[in-house]
Design a protein around this motif. Sequence first.
Motif, PDB file in Angstrom:
ATOM      1  N   ASP A  60     -17.303  -0.869   4.319  1.00 45.47           N
ATOM      2  CA  ASP A  60     -16.720  -0.211   3.156  1.00 45.47           C
ATOM      3  C   ASP A  60     -15.920  -1.236   2.342  1.00 45.47           C
ATOM      4  O   ASP A  60     -14.991  -1.853   2.851  1.00 45.47           O
ATOM      5  N   GLU A  61     -16.321  -1.428   1.092  1.00 42.62           N
ATOM      6  CA  GLU A  61     -15.742  -2.471   0.246  1.00 42.62           C
ATOM      7  C   GLU A  61     -14.224  -2.311   0.106  1.00 42.62           C
ATOM      8  O   GLU A  61     -13.466  -3.273   0.197  1.00 42.62           O
ATOM      9  N   VAL A  62     -13.791  -1.066  -0.097  1.00 43.02           N
ATOM     10  CA  VAL A  62     -12.360  -0.823  -0.314  1.00 43.02           C
ATOM     11  C   VAL A  62     -11.563  -1.197   0.931  1.00 43.02           C
ATOM     12  O   VAL A  62     -10.500  -1.814   0.851  1.00 43.02           O
ATOM     13  N   THR A  63     -12.083  -0.830   2.095  1.00 46.21           N
ATOM     14  CA  THR A  63     -11.385  -1.144   3.340  1.00 46.21           C
ATOM     15  C   THR A  63     -11.389  -2.651   3.593  1.00 46.21           C
ATOM     16  O   THR A  63     -10.399  -3.223   4.032  1.00 46.21           O
ATOM     17  N   LYS A  64     -12.499  -3.305   3.265  1.00 43.05           N
ATOM     18  CA  LYS A  64     -12.579  -4.758   3.430  1.00 43.05           C
ATOM     19  C   LYS A  64     -11.478  -5.467   2.645  1.00 43.05           C
ATOM     20  O   LYS A  64     -10.906  -6.431   3.102  1.00 43.05           O
ATOM     21  N   PHE A  68      -9.163   7.388   1.459  1.00 42.54           N
ATOM     22  CA  PHE A  68      -7.838   6.996   1.950  1.00 42.54           C
ATOM     23  C   PHE A  68      -7.616   5.505   1.757  1.00 42.54           C
ATOM     24  O   PHE A  68      -7.577   4.743   2.714  1.00 42.54           O
ATOM     25  N   HIS A  69      -7.482   5.043   0.533  1.00 40.58           N
ATOM     26  CA  HIS A  69      -7.210   3.621   0.360  1.00 40.58           C
ATOM     27  C   HIS A  69      -5.706   3.409   0.517  1.00 40.58           C
ATOM     28  O   HIS A  69      -4.992   4.281   0.989  1.00 40.58           O
ATOM     29  N   ARG A  77      -2.840   3.307  -1.210  1.00 40.63           N
ATOM     30  CA  ARG A  77      -1.741   4.152  -1.652  1.00 40.63           C
ATOM     31  C   ARG A  77      -1.731   5.514  -0.951  1.00 40.63           C
ATOM     32  O   ARG A  77      -0.713   5.895  -0.379  1.00 40.63           O
ATOM     33  N   PRO A  78      -2.865   6.244  -0.948  1.00 39.61           N
ATOM     34  CA  PRO A  78      -2.848   7.528  -0.239  1.00 39.61           C
ATOM     35  C   PRO A  78      -2.468   7.361   1.229  1.00 39.61           C
ATOM     36  O   PRO A  78      -1.704   8.161   1.761  1.00 39.61           O
ATOM     37  N   ALA A  79      -2.994   6.316   1.869  1.00 37.38           N
ATOM     38  CA  ALA A  79      -2.711   6.120   3.289  1.00 37.38           C
ATOM     39  C   ALA A  79      -1.220   5.916   3.502  1.00 37.38           C
ATOM     40  O   ALA A  79      -0.622   6.521   4.400  1.00 37.38           O
ATOM     41  N   SER A  80      -0.588   5.090   2.650  1.00 39.54           N
ATOM     42  CA  SER A  80       0.829   4.851   2.896  1.00 39.54           C
ATOM     43  C   SER A  80       1.668   6.071   2.513  1.00 39.54           C
ATOM     44  O   SER A  80       2.664   6.375   3.165  1.00 39.54           O
ATOM     45  N   SER A 109       0.434   6.324  10.948  1.00 42.01           N
ATOM     46  CA  SER A 109       0.222   4.886  10.797  1.00 42.01           C
ATOM     47  C   SER A 109      -0.723   4.595   9.631  1.00 42.01           C
ATOM     48  O   SER A 109      -1.891   4.960   9.637  1.00 42.01           O
ATOM     49  N   THR A 110      -0.192   3.927   8.606  1.00 45.73           N
ATOM     50  CA  THR A 110      -1.004   3.547   7.445  1.00 45.73           C
ATOM     51  C   THR A 110      -2.244   2.778   7.896  1.00 45.73           C
ATOM     52  O   THR A 110      -3.356   3.038   7.437  1.00 45.73           O
ATOM     53  N   LEU A 111      -2.023   1.823   8.799  1.00 39.15           N
ATOM     54  CA  LEU A 111      -3.133   0.968   9.224  1.00 39.15           C
ATOM     55  C   LEU A 111      -4.231   1.766   9.919  1.00 39.15           C
ATOM     56  O   LEU A 111      -5.409   1.555   9.673  1.00 39.15           O
ATOM     57  N   ASN A 112      -3.808   2.700  10.771  1.00 43.67           N
ATOM     58  CA  ASN A 112      -4.815   3.531  11.443  1.00 43.67           C
ATOM     59  C   ASN A 112      -5.614   4.369  10.447  1.00 43.67           C
ATOM     60  O   ASN A 112      -6.811   4.572  10.603  1.00 43.67           O
ATOM     61  N   LEU A 113      -4.918   4.860   9.429  1.00 43.43           N
ATOM     62  CA  LEU A 113      -5.611   5.670   8.422  1.00 43.43           C
ATOM     63  C   LEU A 113      -6.621   4.835   7.647  1.00 43.43           C
ATOM     64  O   LEU A 113      -7.703   5.302   7.312  1.00 43.43           O
ATOM     65  N   ILE A 114      -6.266   3.588   7.378  1.00 43.30           N
ATOM     66  CA  ILE A 114      -7.211   2.728   6.652  1.00 43.30           C
ATOM     67  C   ILE A 114      -8.417   2.420   7.544  1.00 43.30           C
ATOM     68  O   ILE A 114      -9.559   2.436   7.097  1.00 43.30           O
ATOM     69  N   VAL A 115      -8.137   2.171   8.821  1.00 38.16           N
ATOM     70  CA  VAL A 115      -9.218   1.891   9.770  1.00 38.16           C
ATOM     71  C   VAL A 115     -10.253   3.018   9.783  1.00 38.16           C
ATOM     72  O   VAL A 115     -11.450   2.782   9.899  1.00 38.16           O
ATOM     73  N   ALA A 116      -9.769   4.251   9.632  1.00 35.52           N
ATOM     74  CA  ALA A 116     -10.669   5.394   9.743  1.00 35.52           C
ATOM     75  C   ALA A 116     -11.734   5.430   8.642  1.00 35.52           C
ATOM     76  O   ALA A 116     -12.753   6.092   8.780  1.00 35.52           O
ATOM     77  N   CYS A 117     -11.519   4.705   7.539  1.00 32.30           N
ATOM     78  CA  CYS A 117     -12.503   4.659   6.437  1.00 32.30           C
ATOM     79  C   CYS A 117     -12.872   6.047   5.922  1.00 32.30           C
ATOM     80  O   CYS A 117     -14.061   6.345   5.739  1.00 32.30           O
ATOM     81  N   MET A 118     -11.901   6.892   5.711  1.00 35.93           N
ATOM     82  CA  MET A 118     -12.222   8.228   5.187  1.00 35.93           C
ATOM     83  C   MET A 118     -12.487   8.125   3.696  1.00 35.93           C
ATOM     84  O   MET A 118     -11.723   7.519   2.963  1.00 35.93           O
ATOM     85  N   LYS A 119     -13.599   8.735   3.291  1.00 43.57           N
ATOM     86  CA  LYS A 119     -14.022   8.609   1.897  1.00 43.57           C
ATOM     87  C   LYS A 119     -13.962   9.958   1.208  1.00 43.57           C
ATOM     88  O   LYS A 119     -13.821  10.989   1.862  1.00 43.57           O
TER      89      LYS A 119
END
Lengths: 566, 87
Positions: A117-121, B14-15, B17-20, B46-56
């Motif tokens: 995923d580009e955004v996550t990268k 969840f990029h 801003r939303p994650a944090s 955890s912001t980092l965990n939320l980003i890891v999840a890659c929710m779109k």
Amino acid sequence: MLKGIGVSDGIGIGNALLIEEHSLEYTPKAVENTEAEINRFNEAVDTFCKNTKKQAEALKASAGEKEAEIMIGHISIVKDPYLLGEIEKLISKGQCAESAFESMCDTFISIFSSTDDEVTKQRAADVRDVKAEVLKILLGINDVKISKAPKKTILVAKELTPSMTAEINKENIVGIVTETGSNTSHSAILAKVLEIPAVMSVPGVMEQIKNGDTVIVDGNKGDVLSSPDKAQLESYTARSKQLLQERRELEKFRGKITVSGDGERFELVCNIGKPEDAAQALEFDGEGVGLFRTEFLFMDKTSVPSEEEQFKEYKKAALILKGKPLIIRTLDIGGDKDIPYLGLAKEENPFMGFRAIRYCLKNRELFKLQLRAILRASAFGNISIMFPLITCVEELRESKALVEEIKSELRSEKIDFDENIKTGIMVETAAAGVIADVLAKESDFFSIGTNDLTGYTMACDRGNSDVSYLYSALQPSVLRMIKRTIACGKKNNIPVGMCGEAAADPMMIPLLISFGLSEFSVSAPSVLKVRKCISNWSKQKADEVAEKVMSLDTKQDIYEYLKTVI
Amino acid sequence: MVSKSLTILNAQGFHMRPASVFAGAMAKYPCSVTIKFKGNNYDAKSTLNLIVACMKCGSEIELVCDGNQENEALAQGVQLIESGFGE
């Protein structure tokens, strides 16, 4: 000469300041007093947060709120409870703060980088940035201070991190060159906002340029010249002067009214998509807003935004404009603009189908909600309402009847609004152009949307490369449509504007002046260019050109002729 | 324990801003807050965990709150996700 991607226009000439990446190496050591080590780590985190907050504030002042938010994101990374918890565990087991922090960051960097995923990268870059900054604090490393760079500095870096860009003082930094990055990267966007010429994605630039070298950055072409010879320096200096001259030439039109060469007055306003863009419109010296697209309010939502929510946004734009005109276009969805929660059915032919005013008149509750919000906001500025995609007079009548209905509701509820609010239409379908004489009798104004008008008149999808050659506002049919629309408006004494791309086209401008257009609505950065262009034409000269153009039979002939006169 | 199934609606998922914003809001509650997505559990504080999840945008998730003030936490979490984080 080095080649890269030009991401921010202009030419910068100055001396290179290399932002070397510090070696963040250290020898991990076992820690005995783990509590003291945890404290040392927490202090470093606090220092980082303090520095970052300061940068965010500076960035907010120089580039705006959105740019600053990314720095706030960095604070939330370092304050992440999961991350902090794990680091504490590692330190308690005897690891030093540096290695505990680094290993946790590396874990997330590798997870983020391995997603598809580009955004996550992109978030990996943020964690890398945070990691480097905190390690520098822990290791007591002093950075090259970008904020202290002398005048005429060209920044050269492998990667421009958000924390670096936050330090840029645009008085002193005249150019940016980086090894990585592209048009969409955060630092590129920031360079554009700060109007600093920038070239990114230049391979090996850190090896090829030395500190203090004279460097030329051509942001238009994506070229970087290090230690240029005399001739190059002269030609680029001349070109840079010319670009500056052009910019200065345009600046002369700032704060002026928009008039033709023989003194006829025109209105020059902007197209916007968000209330905040109204501020940008004013910054670029727009005289108001000729088209406020309201779709954004409805996108990225899970349900129709409430009346209150919409009211706040419209009011915000009205207040920013302080009495300058604000034309709000009612919801124009469908076609290529989908809003998932509205549940629009997939259509065979969406551009001919259920969109814009057609949708709103069938979904009256939604339409009334928006009209009520706009009417309430009209108490706070100079607002007009514009209906999109009108094809027959009944649509206009029905829409106006709804406006009247809401007005009387508001009156009985003793809610303020502008009793004299104007209601007009977009002329963007062939049908509207043909019955412009009928519509003009019942509209307070017209705004010609040339993008759709061209598509609908030519029955041509400009996204389809097999037919896009047909797509041009210079087609004799489209020009006749525009001429007719303006003439019908004039005959009925209503103002006619244009909010499509053609309004800013130097080839179109003499024709529009001749036809009698009264308002040009363009993108904010085009305002001064259009004002200058209008000033070059007198009515008589414009009439001569228009007469010749209307006598030509093909788009090609028209184009060739106009090329000779502009 | 309380939970609700939801769909992510803001365009970029969840990029940062939303994650944090989400993690920050959930951290205020004493209960545990977990997001179940594609068979995995993510710590929603955890912001980092939320980003890891890659929710779109369009991802279907379950928000689970367990412990003190679980109802309040769930209500706010649902509100944030359903409003698309004001984007």
